[in-house]
Scaffold this motif. Structure first.
Motif, PDB file in Angstrom:
ATOM      1  N   VAL A  22      21.941  -3.973  69.252  1.00 56.63           N
ATOM      2  CA  VAL A  22      20.553  -3.501  69.333  1.00 56.63           C
ATOM      3  C   VAL A  22      20.096  -2.981  67.971  1.00 56.63           C
ATOM      4  CG1 VAL A  22      19.061  -1.706  70.311  1.00 56.63           C
ATOM      5  CG2 VAL A  22      20.596  -3.015  71.797  1.00 56.63           C
ATOM      6  N   LEU A  23      20.912  -2.139  67.347  1.00 56.22           N
ATOM      7  CA  LEU A  23      20.539  -1.570  66.053  1.00 56.22           C
ATOM      8  C   LEU A  23      20.457  -2.650  64.975  1.00 56.22           C
ATOM      9  CD1 LEU A  23      22.566   1.749  66.176  1.00 56.22           C
ATOM     10  CD2 LEU A  23      20.112   1.416  66.580  1.00 56.22           C
ATOM     11  N   GLN A  24      21.361  -3.606  65.014  1.00 53.59           N
ATOM     12  CA  GLN A  24      21.309  -4.712  64.060  1.00 53.59           C
ATOM     13  C   GLN A  24      20.038  -5.540  64.275  1.00 53.59           C
ATOM     14  OE1 GLN A  24      24.712  -7.302  64.217  1.00 53.59           O
ATOM     15  NE2 GLN A  24      24.170  -8.350  62.347  1.00 53.59           N
ATOM     16  N   THR A  25      19.690  -5.766  65.517  1.00 50.64           N
ATOM     17  CA  THR A  25      18.477  -6.510  65.847  1.00 50.64           C
ATOM     18  C   THR A  25      17.246  -5.790  65.311  1.00 50.64           C
ATOM     19  OG1 THR A  25      19.484  -7.477  67.812  1.00 50.64           O
ATOM     20  CG2 THR A  25      17.077  -7.393  67.765  1.00 50.64           C
ATOM     21  N   LEU A  26      17.205  -4.487  65.470  1.00 54.28           N
ATOM     22  CA  LEU A  26      16.045  -3.712  65.039  1.00 54.28           C
ATOM     23  C   LEU A  26      16.013  -3.457  63.536  1.00 54.28           C
ATOM     24  CD1 LEU A  26      15.818  -1.204  67.992  1.00 54.28           C
ATOM     25  CD2 LEU A  26      14.252  -3.082  67.450  1.00 54.28           C
ATOM     26  N   ALA A  27      17.076  -3.803  62.818  1.00 53.36           N
ATOM     27  CA  ALA A  27      17.090  -3.632  61.368  1.00 53.36           C
ATOM     28  C   ALA A  27      16.130  -4.602  60.675  1.00 53.36           C
ATOM     29  CB  ALA A  27      18.505  -3.822  60.825  1.00 53.36           C
ATOM     30  N   ASP A  28      15.769  -5.681  61.356  1.00 53.03           N
ATOM     31  CA  ASP A  28      14.816  -6.639  60.796  1.00 53.03           C
ATOM     32  C   ASP A  28      13.400  -6.058  60.934  1.00 53.03           C
ATOM     33  OD1 ASP A  28      12.762  -8.953  61.305  1.00 53.03           O
ATOM     34  OD2 ASP A  28      14.422  -9.840  60.173  1.00 53.03           O
ATOM     35  N   VAL A  35       8.575  -4.866  68.356  1.00 53.82           N
ATOM     36  CA  VAL A  35       8.915  -3.851  69.362  1.00 53.82           C
ATOM     37  C   VAL A  35       7.850  -2.761  69.390  1.00 53.82           C
ATOM     38  CG1 VAL A  35      10.563  -1.999  69.890  1.00 53.82           C
ATOM     39  CG2 VAL A  35      11.383  -4.304  69.420  1.00 53.82           C
ATOM     40  N   ARG A  36       7.413  -2.321  68.238  1.00 50.02           N
ATOM     41  CA  ARG A  36       6.375  -1.279  68.184  1.00 50.02           C
ATOM     42  C   ARG A  36       5.061  -1.774  68.771  1.00 50.02           C
ATOM     43  NH1 ARG A  36       8.212   1.430  62.459  1.00 50.02           N
ATOM     44  NH2 ARG A  36       9.625   2.933  63.431  1.00 50.02           N
ATOM     45  N   ARG A  37       4.731  -3.028  68.530  1.00 47.40           N
ATOM     46  CA  ARG A  37       3.485  -3.575  69.111  1.00 47.40           C
ATOM     47  C   ARG A  37       3.621  -3.728  70.626  1.00 47.40           C
ATOM     48  NH1 ARG A  37       0.406  -7.312  64.791  1.00 47.40           N
ATOM     49  NH2 ARG A  37       0.410  -5.725  63.183  1.00 47.40           N
ATOM     50  N   LEU A  38       4.772  -4.189  71.090  1.00 49.29           N
ATOM     51  CA  LEU A  38       4.975  -4.315  72.539  1.00 49.29           C
ATOM     52  C   LEU A  38       4.938  -2.949  73.214  1.00 49.29           C
ATOM     53  CD1 LEU A  38       7.748  -7.068  72.817  1.00 49.29           C
ATOM     54  CD2 LEU A  38       5.359  -7.238  73.556  1.00 49.29           C
ATOM     55  N   ARG A  91      17.728   4.483  80.626  1.00 57.84           N
ATOM     56  CA  ARG A  91      18.939   4.718  81.439  1.00 57.84           C
ATOM     57  C   ARG A  91      20.207   4.480  80.624  1.00 57.84           C
ATOM     58  NH1 ARG A  91      16.332   1.926  85.895  1.00 57.84           N
ATOM     59  NH2 ARG A  91      17.424   0.075  85.183  1.00 57.84           N
ATOM     60  N   ARG A  92      20.225   3.412  79.838  1.00 61.98           N
ATOM     61  CA  ARG A  92      21.440   3.034  79.098  1.00 61.98           C
ATOM     62  C   ARG A  92      21.646   3.901  77.851  1.00 61.98           C
ATOM     63  NH1 ARG A  92      26.291   1.348  78.303  1.00 61.98           N
ATOM     64  NH2 ARG A  92      26.642  -0.538  77.112  1.00 61.98           N
ATOM     65  N   PHE A  93      20.565   4.128  77.097  1.00 67.13           N
ATOM     66  CA  PHE A  93      20.637   4.889  75.843  1.00 67.13           C
ATOM     67  C   PHE A  93      19.494   5.905  75.823  1.00 67.13           C
ATOM     68  CE2 PHE A  93      21.946   0.444  74.802  1.00 67.13           C
ATOM     69  CZ  PHE A  93      23.294   0.679  74.603  1.00 67.13           C
ATOM     70  N   PRO A  94      19.639   7.021  76.533  1.00 69.48           N
ATOM     71  CA  PRO A  94      18.541   7.989  76.646  1.00 69.48           C
ATOM     72  C   PRO A  94      18.000   8.436  75.279  1.00 69.48           C
ATOM     73  CG  PRO A  94      20.346   8.580  78.106  1.00 69.48           C
ATOM     74  CD  PRO A  94      20.843   7.450  77.242  1.00 69.48           C
ATOM     75  N   GLY A  95      16.686   8.312  75.122  1.00 66.62           N
ATOM     76  CA  GLY A  95      16.004   8.771  73.922  1.00 66.62           C
ATOM     77  C   GLY A  95      16.023   7.804  72.748  1.00 66.62           C
ATOM     78  N   LEU A  96      16.861   6.771  72.791  1.00 67.70           N
ATOM     79  CA  LEU A  96      16.997   5.872  71.643  1.00 67.70           C
ATOM     80  C   LEU A  96      15.704   5.123  71.333  1.00 67.70           C
ATOM     81  CD1 LEU A  96      18.731   4.493  69.453  1.00 67.70           C
ATOM     82  CD2 LEU A  96      19.271   2.749  71.161  1.00 67.70           C
ATOM     83  N   LEU A  97      15.117   4.491  72.324  1.00 68.33           N
ATOM     84  CA  LEU A  97      13.922   3.691  72.075  1.00 68.33           C
ATOM     85  C   LEU A  97      12.773   4.566  71.583  1.00 68.33           C
ATOM     86  CD1 LEU A  97      12.890   0.830  72.046  1.00 68.33           C
ATOM     87  CD2 LEU A  97      12.243   1.077  74.437  1.00 68.33           C
ATOM     88  N   ASP A  98      12.592   5.734  72.176  1.00 69.97           N
ATOM     89  CA  ASP A  98      11.530   6.634  71.705  1.00 69.97           C
ATOM     90  C   ASP A  98      11.778   7.071  70.267  1.00 69.97           C
ATOM     91  OD1 ASP A  98       9.853   6.577  73.894  1.00 69.97           O
ATOM     92  OD2 ASP A  98      10.812   8.287  74.867  1.00 69.97           O
ATOM     93  N   ALA A  99      13.023   7.361  69.918  1.00 71.38           N
ATOM     94  CA  ALA A  99      13.341   7.755  68.543  1.00 71.38           C
ATOM     95  C   ALA A  99      13.012   6.624  67.569  1.00 71.38           C
ATOM     96  CB  ALA A  99      14.811   8.149  68.428  1.00 71.38           C
ATOM     97  N   ILE A 100      13.333   5.406  67.939  1.00 67.97           N
ATOM     98  CA  ILE A 100      13.055   4.252  67.087  1.00 67.97           C
ATOM     99  C   ILE A 100      11.551   4.028  66.964  1.00 67.97           C
ATOM    100  CG2 ILE A 100      13.228   1.723  67.002  1.00 67.97           C
ATOM    101  CD1 ILE A 100      16.104   2.158  68.185  1.00 67.97           C
TER     102      ILE A 100
END
Length: 114
Positions: A22-28, A35-38, A91-100
């Protein structure tokens, strides 16, 4: 069309989503921008996202986002609307998506003295 009739493209099960991928994917930067637009819409097609790259490039990046587990894509005739898997990620990574989503761009964190 009811939710029962909807067809979704293959995506990883929640338990199979790997944080490293996930983090590698979001490094691009283009994928991060997608992701931010979605995050600002319920769902969108590649063309409707109005990205500064070709629609075929957006489609390629959406596929990578889906394969990493970040995005779900449904089949709607010839359209392929995608959306973030917000609840799954929480559920899987609480807070991760919001932080990103709320992280400032790298250049805005530098001070004038750096």
């Amino acid at each position: 069309m009811s939710a029962v009739d909807e067809t979704w493209m293959a995506e990883p099960d929640l338990d199979d989503i790997d944080i490293g991928q996930v983090l590698q994917t979001l490094a691009d930067p283009v994928r991060l921008q997608i992701v931010r637009r979605l995050a600002g819409v319920h769902e969108s097609t590649c063309k409707a996202l109005e990205m500064p790259v070709k629609v075929s490039t957006v489609s390629h990046h959406i596929r990578i986002l889906r394969e990493s587990g970040l995005v779900s894509t449904r089949l709607d005739g010839s359209a392929r609307p995608s959306r973030l898997r917000r609840k799954d990620f929480e559920r899987r990574f609480p807070g991760l998506l919001d932080a990103i989503l709320h992280a400032p761009p790298a250049n805005s964190r530098r001070s004038a003295g750096d």
